[in-house]
Write a protein that holds these residues in place. Sequence first.
Motif, PDB file in Angstrom:
ATOM      1  N   GLN A   1       0.856  -1.175   0.000  1.00 44.11           N
ATOM      2  CA  GLN A   1       0.000   0.000   0.000  1.00 44.11           C
ATOM      3  C   GLN A   1       0.900   1.236   0.000  1.00 44.11           C
ATOM      4  N   PHE A   2       0.675   2.128  -0.937  1.00 40.06           N
ATOM      5  CA  PHE A   2       1.517   3.321  -1.042  1.00 40.06           C
ATOM      6  C   PHE A   2       0.666   4.486  -1.517  1.00 40.06           C
ATOM      7  N   SER A   3       0.884   5.643  -0.916  1.00 37.63           N
ATOM      8  CA  SER A   3       0.195   6.863  -1.363  1.00 37.63           C
ATOM      9  C   SER A   3       1.111   8.060  -1.143  1.00 37.63           C
ATOM     10  N   TRP A   4       1.038   8.999  -2.054  1.00 38.46           N
ATOM     11  CA  TRP A   4       1.847  10.219  -1.963  1.00 38.46           C
ATOM     12  C   TRP A   4       1.134  11.270  -1.124  1.00 38.46           C
ATOM     13  N   GLN A   5       1.920  12.020  -0.380  1.00 36.59           N
ATOM     14  CA  GLN A   5       1.393  13.157   0.384  1.00 36.59           C
ATOM     15  C   GLN A   5       2.240  14.384   0.062  1.00 36.59           C
TER      16      GLN A   5
ATOM     17  N   ARG B   1       5.454   6.223   1.889  1.00 38.34           N
ATOM     18  CA  ARG B   1       6.174   5.028   2.319  1.00 38.34           C
ATOM     19  C   ARG B   1       5.350   3.789   2.034  1.00 38.34           C
ATOM     20  N   LEU B   2       5.998   2.802   1.453  1.00 39.12           N
ATOM     21  CA  LEU B   2       5.358   1.516   1.213  1.00 39.12           C
ATOM     22  C   LEU B   2       5.017   0.887   2.561  1.00 39.12           C
ATOM     23  N   SER B   3       3.809   0.383   2.703  1.00 43.95           N
ATOM     24  CA  SER B   3       3.308  -0.036   4.011  1.00 43.95           C
ATOM     25  C   SER B   3       4.259  -0.946   4.770  1.00 43.95           C
ATOM     26  N   GLN B   4       4.740  -2.025   4.130  1.00 43.16           N
ATOM     27  CA  GLN B   4       5.558  -2.980   4.869  1.00 43.16           C
ATOM     28  C   GLN B   4       6.934  -2.443   5.236  1.00 43.16           C
ATOM     29  N   LEU B   5       7.381  -1.379   4.562  1.00 46.29           N
ATOM     30  CA  LEU B   5       8.673  -0.808   4.911  1.00 46.29           C
ATOM     31  C   LEU B   5       8.590   0.052   6.174  1.00 46.29           C
ATOM     32  N   GLY B   6       7.391   0.208   6.706  1.00 45.17           N
ATOM     33  CA  GLY B   6       7.235   0.936   7.960  1.00 45.17           C
ATOM     34  C   GLY B   6       6.942   0.029   9.130  1.00 45.17           C
ATOM     35  N   TRP B   7       6.908  -1.286   8.879  1.00 43.24           N
ATOM     36  CA  TRP B   7       6.614  -2.218   9.961  1.00 43.24           C
ATOM     37  C   TRP B   7       7.821  -2.390  10.861  1.00 43.24           C
ATOM     38  N   SER B   8       7.575  -2.832  12.083  1.00 43.32           N
ATOM     39  CA  SER B   8       8.647  -3.049  13.047  1.00 43.32           C
ATOM     40  C   SER B   8       9.470  -4.261  12.644  1.00 43.32           C
TER      41      SER B   8
ATOM     42  N   PHE C   1       7.760 -11.342   8.675  1.00 45.10           N
ATOM     43  CA  PHE C   1       6.644 -11.812   7.851  1.00 45.10           C
ATOM     44  C   PHE C   1       6.907 -11.493   6.387  1.00 45.10           C
ATOM     45  N   THR C   2       7.333 -10.237   6.144  1.00 39.75           N
ATOM     46  CA  THR C   2       7.514  -9.842   4.775  1.00 39.75           C
ATOM     47  C   THR C   2       8.740 -10.477   4.159  1.00 39.75           C
ATOM     48  N   LYS C   3       9.768 -10.756   4.970  1.00 39.70           N
ATOM     49  CA  LYS C   3      10.917 -11.473   4.436  1.00 39.70           C
ATOM     50  C   LYS C   3      10.488 -12.868   4.001  1.00 39.70           C
ATOM     51  N   ALA C   4       9.665 -13.496   4.833  1.00 39.02           N
ATOM     52  CA  ALA C   4       9.210 -14.850   4.509  1.00 39.02           C
ATOM     53  C   ALA C   4       8.391 -14.855   3.223  1.00 39.02           C
ATOM     54  N   LYS C   5       7.784 -13.723   2.932  1.00 32.68           N
ATOM     55  CA  LYS C   5       6.960 -13.617   1.723  1.00 32.68           C
ATOM     56  C   LYS C   5       7.653 -12.785   0.652  1.00 32.68           C
ATOM     57  N   ALA C   6       8.988 -12.709   0.708  1.00 29.25           N
ATOM     58  CA  ALA C   6       9.735 -11.835  -0.181  1.00 29.25           C
ATOM     59  C   ALA C   6       9.194 -10.422  -0.087  1.00 29.25           C
ATOM     60  N   TRP C   7       9.164  -9.931   1.152  1.00 24.41           N
ATOM     61  CA  TRP C   7       8.423  -8.710   1.500  1.00 24.41           C
ATOM     62  C   TRP C   7       8.834  -7.491   0.736  1.00 24.41           C
ATOM     63  N   ARG C   8      10.090  -7.375   0.422  1.00 22.47           N
ATOM     64  CA  ARG C   8      10.499  -6.138  -0.228  1.00 22.47           C
ATOM     65  C   ARG C   8      10.258  -6.140  -1.728  1.00 22.47           C
ATOM     66  N   ARG C   9       9.924  -7.293  -2.257  1.00 26.91           N
ATOM     67  CA  ARG C   9       9.666  -7.350  -3.683  1.00 26.91           C
ATOM     68  C   ARG C   9       8.389  -6.597  -4.010  1.00 26.91           C
ATOM     69  N   ILE C  10       8.483  -5.594  -4.781  1.00 28.08           N
ATOM     70  CA  ILE C  10       7.346  -4.720  -5.059  1.00 28.08           C
ATOM     71  C   ILE C  10       6.482  -5.320  -6.160  1.00 28.08           C
ATOM     72  N   LYS C  11       5.223  -5.503  -5.846  1.00 22.80           N
ATOM     73  CA  LYS C  11       4.306  -6.065  -6.828  1.00 22.80           C
ATOM     74  C   LYS C  11       3.923  -5.009  -7.861  1.00 22.80           C
ATOM     75  N   GLU C  12       3.811  -5.454  -9.071  1.00 27.19           N
ATOM     76  CA  GLU C  12       3.448  -4.504 -10.138  1.00 27.19           C
ATOM     77  C   GLU C  12       1.940  -4.457 -10.274  1.00 27.19           C
TER      78      GLU C  12
ATOM     79  N   SER D   1       5.085   0.980 -13.088  1.00 23.56           N
ATOM     80  CA  SER D   1       4.475   0.720 -11.784  1.00 23.56           C
ATOM     81  C   SER D   1       3.305   1.665 -11.537  1.00 23.56           C
ATOM     82  N   SER D   2       2.122   1.095 -11.386  1.00 23.16           N
ATOM     83  CA  SER D   2       0.958   1.906 -11.015  1.00 23.16           C
ATOM     84  C   SER D   2       0.994   2.238  -9.528  1.00 23.16           C
ATOM     85  N   LEU D   3       1.700   1.412  -8.761  1.00 23.14           N
ATOM     86  CA  LEU D   3       1.773   1.618  -7.316  1.00 23.14           C
ATOM     87  C   LEU D   3       2.431   2.947  -6.974  1.00 23.14           C
ATOM     88  N   PHE D   4       3.481   3.318  -7.705  1.00 26.13           N
ATOM     89  CA  PHE D   4       4.228   4.540  -7.411  1.00 26.13           C
ATOM     90  C   PHE D   4       3.921   5.675  -8.386  1.00 26.13           C
ATOM     91  N   ALA D   5       2.860   5.547  -9.150  1.00 21.55           N
ATOM     92  CA  ALA D   5       2.508   6.599 -10.109  1.00 21.55           C
ATOM     93  C   ALA D   5       2.449   7.948  -9.409  1.00 21.55           C
TER      94      ALA D   5
END
Length: 386
Positions: free
Chosen positions: A166-170, A362-369, A375-386, A322-326
């Motif tokens: 999840q990502f949104s610009w401010q 900020r991409l949601s999972q990059l702000g997690w503790s 969790f995200t490493k186990a799911k290849a967390w940093r790999r950004i989905k297109e 990437s539509s996520l970071f448009a």
Amino acid sequence: MNKLFSHVVILIAAAFSLTSCLSDNDESETTYYTDTAISSFSLGTLNITYHTTASDGVTDSTYKSTFSASSYAFDIDQQKGTIANEDSLPVGTDAAHCLATINTVNSGTVLLVLTSSTGADSLAYYSSSDSIDFTSPVRLRVYNMEGSAYRNYIVTVNVHKQKENQFSWQEGTFDISSLVQHEDGVIGKTNKYRYAIIGSRLMRSPIAGGTWTEEKLDEDSSLLPTKDVNFIVAPMASDTTLYNIFLIGSRDGKVMRWSKVEDDDDASQVWTYYDDDEYVKKTLPYLANMKAVLYGDSIIATGGDFSAVYTSPDWGLTWNKSSLFALPTAFGNTPGAFEMAVDKNNILYIKRDDASTGWYGRLSQLGWSDEQRVFTKAKAWRRIKE
């Protein structure tokens, strides 16, 4: 303790007495262990609620399903008496109705320690067929076979509160200059070396200064970028003494890409040129004033008329829109100079050179503790989905 606790102790004692009598009858010998502990903890099939957004991007709907949580490991700290899952359960998991499987050492008896609204404790037998509410930490107590001693545990079931990707610009006011490298002639640096393109040669020098050494290239130096040069470096996850280095820029209206691996003990590895041939279908087009940064495990690039943001999940080999970071509409589509940077908190910034405000997100999972990050490493967390 209250009457329920007394009943529990009486039942344990009664079971002990009954076993003793049986031992006398068949003249066998029974061993009673004075120690016990929880040896494993797992969850079964759980309910989950999914939220979906329709193609209009506005209408929201939900539907319920189930999933097996048995693959989510729970770590047991016997010294601290804590049990928790590092890999957080998905968003929407119903933690209020969980079936748990709890195994003990030496046939220990597991009890739930319940707290009433008045703060008084009570005990209840654990059963693998009874639902447990894990929306808050749950206290467990495991008695030994004799009922003469017990261990206490606190079980925490972690559930994500935010979806991945999840990502949104401010829009806001910030100083991006402190995040952008400004050093005359130097295009980038690692912990030990700084790099520069001097004349038509790619050079390396110790970080503290000293003699410049020409780097080895697997292709001609005429393919080095001359404009919009971006230098990206990151330590390898498997060995932090090794660094992936990616050099990207443009020359004569064409994108130029190079990479190498730098070793703390030997920085003389050869640079590899990325040539776009007929086998490479996902290429990065030429973008005037291009900027590229490493974000998570992907490289992000934009420029030109800012109509597209591109990501590369494989260190610059292939690229996707990437539509996520448009970029937001308000950023505009007029080509021009700009800066893009990432800070230590994984916040991505972009700002035009002549603008008083810029955009950040900020991409949601990059702000997690750190605990959630597993969790995200186990799911290849940093790999950004297109």
